[in-house]
Scaffold this active site. Structure first.
Site, PDB file in Angstrom:
ATOM      1  N   PRO A 193     101.605  10.213  41.009  1.00 26.85           N
ATOM      2  CA  PRO A 193     102.686  11.188  41.153  1.00 26.85           C
ATOM      3  C   PRO A 193     102.969  11.584  42.595  1.00 26.85           C
ATOM      4  O   PRO A 193     102.052  11.702  43.416  1.00 26.85           O
ATOM      5  CB  PRO A 193     102.188  12.398  40.349  1.00 26.85           C
ATOM      6  CG  PRO A 193     100.716  12.223  40.250  1.00 26.85           C
ATOM      7  CD  PRO A 193     100.480  10.741  40.230  1.00 26.85           C
ATOM      8  N   ASN A 194     104.244  11.779  42.837  1.00 23.39           N
ATOM      9  CA  ASN A 194     104.787  12.272  44.116  1.00 23.39           C
ATOM     10  C   ASN A 194     104.780  11.229  45.231  1.00 23.39           C
ATOM     11  O   ASN A 194     105.346  11.472  46.294  1.00 23.39           O
ATOM     12  CB  ASN A 194     104.062  13.548  44.581  1.00 23.39           C
ATOM     13  CG  ASN A 194     104.177  14.662  43.553  1.00 23.39           C
ATOM     14  OD1 ASN A 194     105.285  15.016  43.162  1.00 23.39           O
ATOM     15  ND2 ASN A 194     103.062  15.177  43.084  1.00 23.39           N
ATOM     16  N   ARG A 221     107.954  13.551  52.048  1.00 27.54           N
ATOM     17  CA  ARG A 221     106.959  14.515  51.590  1.00 27.54           C
ATOM     18  C   ARG A 221     105.882  14.743  52.658  1.00 27.54           C
ATOM     19  O   ARG A 221     105.157  13.811  53.019  1.00 27.54           O
ATOM     20  CB  ARG A 221     106.312  13.933  50.334  1.00 27.54           C
ATOM     21  CG  ARG A 221     105.145  14.692  49.808  1.00 27.54           C
ATOM     22  CD  ARG A 221     104.387  13.855  48.778  1.00 27.54           C
ATOM     23  NE  ARG A 221     103.310  14.647  48.227  1.00 27.54           N
ATOM     24  CZ  ARG A 221     102.210  14.139  47.700  1.00 27.54           C
ATOM     25  NH1 ARG A 221     102.038  12.835  47.634  1.00 27.54           N
ATOM     26  NH2 ARG A 221     101.280  14.931  47.226  1.00 27.54           N
ATOM     27  N   TYR A 225     101.125  12.728  55.319  1.00 25.33           N
ATOM     28  CA  TYR A 225     101.214  11.390  54.716  1.00 25.33           C
ATOM     29  C   TYR A 225     101.963  10.369  55.556  1.00 25.33           C
ATOM     30  O   TYR A 225     102.032   9.200  55.180  1.00 25.33           O
ATOM     31  CB  TYR A 225     101.861  11.502  53.328  1.00 25.33           C
ATOM     32  CG  TYR A 225     101.060  12.354  52.372  1.00 25.33           C
ATOM     33  CD1 TYR A 225      99.771  11.962  51.993  1.00 25.33           C
ATOM     34  CD2 TYR A 225     101.558  13.545  51.860  1.00 25.33           C
ATOM     35  CE1 TYR A 225      99.012  12.739  51.131  1.00 25.33           C
ATOM     36  CE2 TYR A 225     100.810  14.332  50.999  1.00 25.33           C
ATOM     37  CZ  TYR A 225      99.539  13.934  50.638  1.00 25.33           C
ATOM     38  OH  TYR A 225      98.786  14.682  49.794  1.00 25.33           O
ATOM     39  N   ASN A 274      96.249   4.243  44.026  1.00 19.99           N
ATOM     40  CA  ASN A 274      96.346   5.557  44.660  1.00 19.99           C
ATOM     41  C   ASN A 274      96.857   6.499  43.577  1.00 19.99           C
ATOM     42  O   ASN A 274      98.056   6.551  43.303  1.00 19.99           O
ATOM     43  CB  ASN A 274      97.304   5.548  45.855  1.00 19.99           C
ATOM     44  CG  ASN A 274      97.341   6.907  46.545  1.00 19.99           C
ATOM     45  OD1 ASN A 274      96.897   7.912  45.978  1.00 19.99           O
ATOM     46  ND2 ASN A 274      97.862   6.950  47.752  1.00 19.99           N
ATOM     47  N   ALA A 281      97.520  13.140  42.962  1.00 26.88           N
ATOM     48  CA  ALA A 281      96.724  14.286  42.510  1.00 26.88           C
ATOM     49  C   ALA A 281      95.951  14.009  41.222  1.00 26.88           C
ATOM     50  O   ALA A 281      94.974  14.703  40.928  1.00 26.88           O
ATOM     51  CB  ALA A 281      97.631  15.509  42.330  1.00 26.88           C
ATOM     52  N   HIS A 313      92.048  13.802  41.026  1.00 29.33           N
ATOM     53  CA  HIS A 313      91.109  14.916  41.024  1.00 29.33           C
ATOM     54  C   HIS A 313      90.812  15.485  39.635  1.00 29.33           C
ATOM     55  O   HIS A 313      89.906  16.320  39.516  1.00 29.33           O
ATOM     56  CB  HIS A 313      91.642  16.012  41.960  1.00 29.33           C
ATOM     57  CG  HIS A 313      92.062  15.456  43.306  1.00 29.33           C
ATOM     58  ND1 HIS A 313      91.168  14.813  44.152  1.00 29.33           N
ATOM     59  CD2 HIS A 313      93.280  15.381  43.922  1.00 29.33           C
ATOM     60  CE1 HIS A 313      91.822  14.391  45.240  1.00 29.33           C
ATOM     61  NE2 HIS A 313      93.104  14.727  45.122  1.00 29.33           N
ATOM     62  N   GLU A 369      89.990   2.276  45.009  1.00 31.51           N
ATOM     63  CA  GLU A 369      90.694   3.562  45.101  1.00 31.51           C
ATOM     64  C   GLU A 369      91.245   3.701  46.516  1.00 31.51           C
ATOM     65  O   GLU A 369      90.539   3.397  47.493  1.00 31.51           O
ATOM     66  CB  GLU A 369      89.712   4.699  44.800  1.00 31.51           C
ATOM     67  CG  GLU A 369      90.324   6.076  44.884  1.00 31.51           C
ATOM     68  CD  GLU A 369      89.288   7.188  44.665  1.00 31.51           C
ATOM     69  OE1 GLU A 369      88.106   6.871  44.396  1.00 31.51           O
ATOM     70  OE2 GLU A 369      89.668   8.370  44.781  1.00 31.51           O
ATOM     71  N   HIS A 372      93.696   6.097  49.303  1.00 25.44           N
ATOM     72  CA  HIS A 372      94.431   7.312  49.682  1.00 25.44           C
ATOM     73  C   HIS A 372      94.923   7.185  51.109  1.00 25.44           C
ATOM     74  O   HIS A 372      94.202   6.668  51.981  1.00 25.44           O
ATOM     75  CB  HIS A 372      93.534   8.554  49.587  1.00 25.44           C
ATOM     76  CG  HIS A 372      92.969   8.761  48.224  1.00 25.44           C
ATOM     77  ND1 HIS A 372      93.707   9.263  47.189  1.00 25.44           N
ATOM     78  CD2 HIS A 372      91.745   8.474  47.723  1.00 25.44           C
ATOM     79  CE1 HIS A 372      92.956   9.306  46.105  1.00 25.44           C
ATOM     80  NE2 HIS A 372      91.764   8.832  46.397  1.00 25.44           N
ATOM     81  N   SER A 380      95.663   9.930  53.019  1.00 21.67           N
ATOM     82  CA  SER A 380      94.899  10.969  53.716  1.00 21.67           C
ATOM     83  C   SER A 380      93.424  10.838  53.348  1.00 21.67           C
ATOM     84  O   SER A 380      93.052   9.980  52.532  1.00 21.67           O
ATOM     85  CB  SER A 380      95.425  12.353  53.302  1.00 21.67           C
ATOM     86  OG  SER A 380      95.141  12.598  51.936  1.00 21.67           O
ATOM     87  N   ARG A 384      90.131  17.720  53.257  1.00 24.69           N
ATOM     88  CA  ARG A 384      91.212  18.649  52.930  1.00 24.69           C
ATOM     89  C   ARG A 384      90.691  19.779  52.017  1.00 24.69           C
ATOM     90  O   ARG A 384      89.536  20.140  52.087  1.00 24.69           O
ATOM     91  CB  ARG A 384      92.374  17.853  52.317  1.00 24.69           C
ATOM     92  CG  ARG A 384      92.914  16.794  53.304  1.00 24.69           C
ATOM     93  CD  ARG A 384      94.041  15.981  52.710  1.00 24.69           C
ATOM     94  NE  ARG A 384      95.197  16.818  52.395  1.00 24.69           N
ATOM     95  CZ  ARG A 384      96.209  16.421  51.611  1.00 24.69           C
ATOM     96  NH1 ARG A 384      96.189  15.213  51.064  1.00 24.69           N
ATOM     97  NH2 ARG A 384      97.220  17.220  51.389  1.00 24.69           N
TER      98      ARG A 384
HETATM   99  C1  DQA Z   1      96.683  11.240  48.057  1.00 25.83           C
HETATM  100  C2  DQA Z   1      95.681  12.411  48.169  1.00 25.83           C
HETATM  101  C3  DQA Z   1      95.796  13.337  46.966  1.00 25.83           C
HETATM  102  O1  DQA Z   1      94.902  14.423  47.115  1.00 25.83           O
HETATM  103  C4  DQA Z   1      97.196  13.877  46.859  1.00 25.83           C
HETATM  104  O2  DQA Z   1      97.314  14.677  45.696  1.00 25.83           O
HETATM  105  C5  DQA Z   1      98.241  12.825  46.879  1.00 25.83           C
HETATM  106  C6  DQA Z   1      98.096  11.731  47.831  1.00 25.83           C
HETATM  107  C7  DQA Z   1      96.687  10.390  49.347  1.00 25.83           C
HETATM  108  O3  DQA Z   1      97.167   9.252  49.278  1.00 25.83           O
HETATM  109  O4  DQA Z   1      96.255  10.852  50.393  1.00 25.83           O
HETATM  110  O5  DQA Z   1      99.249  12.911  46.196  1.00 25.83           O
HETATM  111  O6  DQA Z   1      96.281  10.418  46.978  1.00 25.83           O
END
Ligand code: DQA
Length: 148
Positions: free
Chosen positions: A13-14, A21, A26, A77, A80, A83, A101, A103, A105, A110
């Site tokens: 998501p997102n 964003r 990011y 990836n 959120a 978590h 996995e 990411h 960031s 964080r």
């Molecule tokens: C993320 C890290 C996650 O904590 C966050 O919710 C994201 C992006 C990353 O690629 O850094 O949506 O997966």
């Protein structure tokens, strides 16, 4: 046609909003840019790449099910969902190949709620904190796991 092993790249998501964003967190590149990086790296290693982005947990679960017996590896990836989405943990546990996995960031640097990953226990490893370069690193790790 190609008989190159297929790597499934999943974006949660997102991530469709990358580029707009929170660019300070990011980066300015879009998801399409990252998929292009991953595709180029896959091609270099004789791998094919398929990508899916969705904002829906169940769609990710079904994509992981659909990868069973069809894809050689999964790079994910989960955004959120990382978590708290135990359904992704369980779906990935039922996948036979390597799972990486990924990411942009470094979630461990964080907020505390980002320090738990429910995906990490079913992943071979995690690449985090390298921004868009992580997409290349994740494919290179996948290629090594597949002996390419
Ligand atoms: C993320 C890290 C996650 O904590 C966050 O919710 C994201 C992006 C990353 O690629 O850094 O949506 O997966």
């Amino acid at each position: 046609m190609t008989d190159a092993p297929l790597v499934l790249l999943l974006s949660g998501p997102n991530l469709n909003l990358l580029g707009e964003r929170e660019p300070a967190v990011y980066g300015a590149d879009t998801l399409a840019d990252h998929v292009a990086t991953a595709t180029a790296a896959a091609t270099e290693h004789g791998l094919a790449l398929e990508h899916l982005q969705t904002n829906h947990e169940g769609d990710l679960v079904e994509a992981i099910h659909g990868a069973r017996g069809r894809c050689a590896a999964i790079v994910v990836n989960p955004g959120a969902f990382t978590h708290y989405a135990w359904s992704l943990h369980d779906a990935l546990a039922a996948f036979d190949g390597p799972v990486v996995e990924l990411h942009l960031s470094n979630p461990n640097a964080r907020e505390p709620w980002r320090h738990t990953s429910v995906v990490a226990p079913v992943a071979h490893g995690t690449i985090a904190g390298f921004g868009g370069h992580g997409y290349r690193l994740a494919i290179e790790a996948t290629a090594a796991l597949l002996g390419r």
